[in-house]
Design an enzyme around this catalytic site. Structure first.
Site, PDB file in Angstrom:
ATOM      1  N   ARG A 188       0.818  -1.227   0.000  1.00 31.72           N
ATOM      2  CA  ARG A 188       0.000   0.000   0.000  1.00 31.72           C
ATOM      3  C   ARG A 188       0.848   1.272   0.000  1.00 31.72           C
ATOM      4  O   ARG A 188       0.435   2.306   0.523  1.00 31.72           O
ATOM      5  CB  ARG A 188      -0.963   0.053   1.199  1.00 31.72           C
ATOM      6  CG  ARG A 188      -1.932  -1.077   1.290  1.00 31.72           C
ATOM      7  CD  ARG A 188      -2.968  -1.065   0.177  1.00 31.72           C
ATOM      8  NE  ARG A 188      -3.828  -2.199   0.341  1.00 31.72           N
ATOM      9  CZ  ARG A 188      -3.565  -3.411  -0.170  1.00 31.72           C
ATOM     10  NH1 ARG A 188      -2.507  -3.604  -0.935  1.00 31.72           N
ATOM     11  NH2 ARG A 188      -4.388  -4.406   0.040  1.00 31.72           N
TER      12      ARG A 188
ATOM     13  N   CYS B 129     -11.386  -0.439   3.528  1.00 34.55           N
ATOM     14  CA  CYS B 129     -10.730  -0.681   4.816  1.00 34.55           C
ATOM     15  C   CYS B 129     -10.198   0.633   5.379  1.00 34.55           C
ATOM     16  O   CYS B 129      -9.562   1.406   4.668  1.00 34.55           O
ATOM     17  CB  CYS B 129      -9.581  -1.671   4.642  1.00 34.55           C
ATOM     18  SG  CYS B 129     -10.193  -3.340   4.365  1.00 34.55           S
TER      19      CYS B 129
ATOM     20  N   GLU C 287      -5.492   3.520   6.360  1.00 34.56           N
ATOM     21  CA  GLU C 287      -5.349   3.287   4.917  1.00 34.56           C
ATOM     22  C   GLU C 287      -6.078   4.422   4.182  1.00 34.56           C
ATOM     23  O   GLU C 287      -5.666   4.880   3.128  1.00 34.56           O
ATOM     24  CB  GLU C 287      -5.956   1.925   4.538  1.00 34.56           C
ATOM     25  CG  GLU C 287      -5.751   1.583   3.079  1.00 34.56           C
ATOM     26  CD  GLU C 287      -5.992   0.104   2.766  1.00 34.56           C
ATOM     27  OE1 GLU C 287      -5.644  -0.774   3.586  1.00 34.56           O
ATOM     28  OE2 GLU C 287      -6.526  -0.162   1.679  1.00 34.56           O
TER      29      GLU C 287
HETATM   30  C1  LIG Z   1     -15.858  -1.113  -1.013  1.00 27.12           C
HETATM   31  C2  LIG Z   1     -14.398  -0.850  -1.168  1.00 27.12           C
HETATM   32  C3  LIG Z   1     -13.515  -1.922  -1.295  1.00 27.12           C
HETATM   33  C4  LIG Z   1     -12.131  -1.702  -1.429  1.00 27.12           C
HETATM   34  N1  LIG Z   1     -11.292  -2.767  -1.573  1.00 27.12           N
HETATM   35  C5  LIG Z   1      -9.961  -2.565  -1.700  1.00 27.12           C
HETATM   36  C6  LIG Z   1      -9.058  -3.659  -1.859  1.00 27.12           C
HETATM   37  O1  LIG Z   1      -9.443  -4.818  -1.904  1.00 27.12           O
HETATM   38  N2  LIG Z   1      -7.726  -3.394  -1.985  1.00 27.12           N
HETATM   39  C7  LIG Z   1      -7.245  -2.091  -1.972  1.00 27.12           C
HETATM   40  O2  LIG Z   1      -6.022  -1.905  -2.096  1.00 27.12           O
HETATM   41  N3  LIG Z   1      -8.073  -1.044  -1.816  1.00 27.12           N
HETATM   42  C8  LIG Z   1      -9.409  -1.236  -1.685  1.00 27.12           C
HETATM   43  N4  LIG Z   1     -10.260  -0.169  -1.524  1.00 27.12           N
HETATM   44  C9  LIG Z   1      -9.700   1.197  -1.456  1.00 27.12           C
HETATM   45  C10 LIG Z   1      -9.671   1.929  -2.814  1.00 27.12           C
HETATM   46  O3  LIG Z   1     -10.562   1.336  -3.716  1.00 27.12           O
HETATM   47  C11 LIG Z   1      -8.274   1.922  -3.417  1.00 27.12           C
HETATM   48  O4  LIG Z   1      -7.369   2.517  -2.526  1.00 27.12           O
HETATM   49  C12 LIG Z   1      -8.245   2.666  -4.772  1.00 27.12           C
HETATM   50  O5  LIG Z   1      -7.089   2.255  -5.472  1.00 27.12           O
HETATM   51  C13 LIG Z   1      -8.258   4.175  -4.639  1.00 27.12           C
HETATM   52  O6  LIG Z   1      -8.337   4.732  -5.935  1.00 27.12           O
HETATM   53  P1  LIG Z   1      -9.163   6.066  -6.227  1.00 27.12           P
HETATM   54  O7  LIG Z   1      -8.996   6.414  -7.652  1.00 27.12           O
HETATM   55  O8  LIG Z   1     -10.556   5.936  -5.744  1.00 27.12           O
HETATM   56  O9  LIG Z   1      -8.362   7.104  -5.317  1.00 27.12           O
HETATM   57  P2  LIG Z   1      -8.990   8.361  -4.547  1.00 27.12           P
HETATM   58  O10 LIG Z   1      -9.765   7.857  -3.373  1.00 27.12           O
HETATM   59  O11 LIG Z   1      -9.660   9.281  -5.476  1.00 27.12           O
HETATM   60  O12 LIG Z   1      -7.652   9.035  -4.006  1.00 27.12           O
HETATM   61  C14 LIG Z   1      -6.860   8.407  -3.035  1.00 27.12           C
HETATM   62  C15 LIG Z   1      -5.526   9.149  -2.943  1.00 27.12           C
HETATM   63  O13 LIG Z   1      -4.841   8.990  -4.174  1.00 27.12           O
HETATM   64  C16 LIG Z   1      -4.534  10.259  -4.732  1.00 27.12           C
HETATM   65  N5  LIG Z   1      -4.613  10.128  -6.182  1.00 27.12           N
HETATM   66  C17 LIG Z   1      -5.667   9.713  -6.939  1.00 27.12           C
HETATM   67  N6  LIG Z   1      -5.321   9.743  -8.242  1.00 27.12           N
HETATM   68  C18 LIG Z   1      -4.048  10.174  -8.303  1.00 27.12           C
HETATM   69  C19 LIG Z   1      -3.131  10.426  -9.365  1.00 27.12           C
HETATM   70  N7  LIG Z   1      -3.476  10.246 -10.643  1.00 27.12           N
HETATM   71  N8  LIG Z   1      -1.891  10.874  -9.065  1.00 27.12           N
HETATM   72  C20 LIG Z   1      -1.527  11.080  -7.782  1.00 27.12           C
HETATM   73  N9  LIG Z   1      -2.345  10.887  -6.738  1.00 27.12           N
HETATM   74  C21 LIG Z   1      -3.593  10.435  -6.996  1.00 27.12           C
HETATM   75  C22 LIG Z   1      -5.559  11.214  -4.152  1.00 27.12           C
HETATM   76  O14 LIG Z   1      -5.067  12.544  -4.183  1.00 27.12           O
HETATM   77  C23 LIG Z   1      -5.694  10.650  -2.750  1.00 27.12           C
HETATM   78  O15 LIG Z   1      -4.648  11.109  -1.925  1.00 27.12           O
HETATM   79  C24 LIG Z   1     -11.636  -0.369  -1.417  1.00 27.12           C
HETATM   80  C25 LIG Z   1     -12.531   0.717  -1.307  1.00 27.12           C
HETATM   81  C26 LIG Z   1     -13.898   0.483  -1.179  1.00 27.12           C
HETATM   82  C27 LIG Z   1     -14.823   1.659  -1.076  1.00 27.12           C
END
Ligand SMILES: Cc1cc2nc3c(=O)[nH]c(=O)nc-3n(C[C@H](O)[C@H](O)[C@H](O)COP(=O)(O)OP(=O)(O)OC[C@H]3O[C@@H](n4cnc5c(N)ncnc54)[C@H](O)[C@@H]3O)c2cc1C
Length: 316
Positions: free
Chosen positions: A172, A225, A310
């Site tokens: 992570r 999480c 996380e």
């Molecule tokens: C129901 C559910 C289940 C999940 N299961 C998992 C799992 O199994 N495994 C897991 O690892 N995670 C899981 N997650 C967490 C989440 O889905 C991941 O962390 C996902 O990769 C976040 O991506 P996002 O685009 O939504 O990021 P965001 O939530 O939009 O952003 C998260 C962070 O990343 C930064 N960011 C986003 N895009 C960029 C970019 N292009 N450049 C630089 N920084 C950026 C943002 O500024 C912020 O700080 C889950 C979430 C939910 C709601």
């Protein structure tokens, strides 16, 4: 200011945009300025707008790992959405704003394999790479060849290419979490051609989704999480029976501390999965923060373990 931004950069900037709708938690106040971009060129323009006008900027992808403060964000929020993918042999280049599960489906439909384990992780490509999203001991970083990064400094925004090693992927973690002025613009993945049928690959993802539905409280808004799992160490020998893949699930400590179902305001520790905090309908960011503090305190007091969030805080 809005008119000047629109005129100078040719993008559709908006003011006072509520952010709750762009997060899976459905929590958060407004962004002072907001713009949606769909490709690397517009992303660079939006970042340059922030630099030139001395605005703090924040990137939102799928908003699936975020807790936005109730006061919102006093700066420019850049929302990434996009569709670009380009195939070159075993290399697939993709814009950071592409939806991650759709991208995994795209790789399968194009005859590749490797990313099935992550096919149900919400969010975008950029978010997944930044957090090295993963499951079952694998991370998406394992499949990255290189990342095109926009580096933001005081005066300008420049393009830099990092190879996999330079991305410093760990559990992570990545360089993008440590260097806040690095924005993931595009990613090149290397994937092997598959010997399996698409139907089989898709079945694997569908079965994993069913398993998630059984374990995760997916009918309520959440950010997944709340805490990272805890790396197992020699100081934790008394909890050896709780270990899998070299880690102990953070939810195990929360459950054993008797916190399942605990609620503050509209934020509740899920009855189904103790590492999920859910929004029961009217939760505020402040409710979630209080619940997170309570969990960290109780787990530290009872097990001597320091849980680490996380979920990403923004605007606090
Ligand atoms: C129901 C559910 C289940 C999940 N299961 C998992 C799992 O199994 N495994 C897991 O690892 N995670 C899981 N997650 C967490 C989440 O889905 C991941 O962390 C996902 O990769 C976040 O991506 P996002 O685009 O939504 O990021 P965001 O939530 O939009 O952003 C998260 C962070 O990343 C930064 N960011 C986003 N895009 C960029 C970019 N292009 N450049 C630089 N920084 C950026 C943002 O500024 C912020 O700080 C889950 C979430 C939910 C709601």
């Amino acid at each position: 200011m809005l008119d000047k931004l629109k005129l100078d950069y040719g993008l559709d900037f908006r003011g006072n945009q509520s952010l709750a709708e762009f997060t899976t938690f459905k929590i958060g106040g407004p962004a002072k300025y907001f713009v949606e971009v769909g490709n690397r060129v517009d992303l660079q323009k939006a970042l340059q707008a922030a630099v030139d006008n001395k605005l703090k900027y924040f990137i939102i992808g799928g908003g699936s790992n975020l807790l936005v403060s109730d006061d919102g964000i006093d700066g420019l929020v850049i929302l990434l959405r996009g569709e670009k993918t380009e195939i070159n042999g075993s290399e697939i280049q993709v814009f950071a704003g592409n939806n991650w599960p759709k991208f995994v489906q795209f790789t399968i439909n194009s005859g590749y394999e490797g990313l099935e384990f992550s096919g149900n992780i919400p969010g975008t490509v950029g978010g997944a790479v930044r957090g090295n999203a993963g499951a079952y001991g694998k991370g998406v970083g394992d499949f990255v060849k290189e990342v095109e990064v926009l580096v933001v400094n005081d005066k300008e925004v420049s393009l830099k290419i990092l190879n996999k090693q330079e991305c410093e992927f760990e559990y992570r973690e990545s360089i993008f979490k440590k260097n806040l002025n690095y924005v993931v613009a595009e990613v090149v993945f290397t994937l092997p051609k598959t010997g399996r049928s698409k139907e089989l690959q898709q079945k694997e993802i569908a079965e994993e989704a069913k398993m998630r539905c059984g374990k995760q409280p997916l009918k309520y808004p959440s950010a997944g999480c709340s805490f990272k799992n805890v790396i197992f160490s020699d100081q934790m020998l008394q909890y050896k029976g709780w270990e899998t893949h070299g880690k102990i699930a953070a939810g195990k400590f929360i459950e054993e501390a008797g916190l399942k179902g605990k609620q503050i305001g509209g934020a509740k520790i899920s009855d189904e999965h103790a590492n999920f905090i859910v929004n029961t309908g009217n939760a505020t960011a402040s409710d979630v923060v209080q619940l997170i503090s309570l969990i960290k305190m109780k787990v530290r007091d009872e097990f001597g373990v320091q849980l680490e969030e996380e979920v990403q805080y923004v605007g606090f």
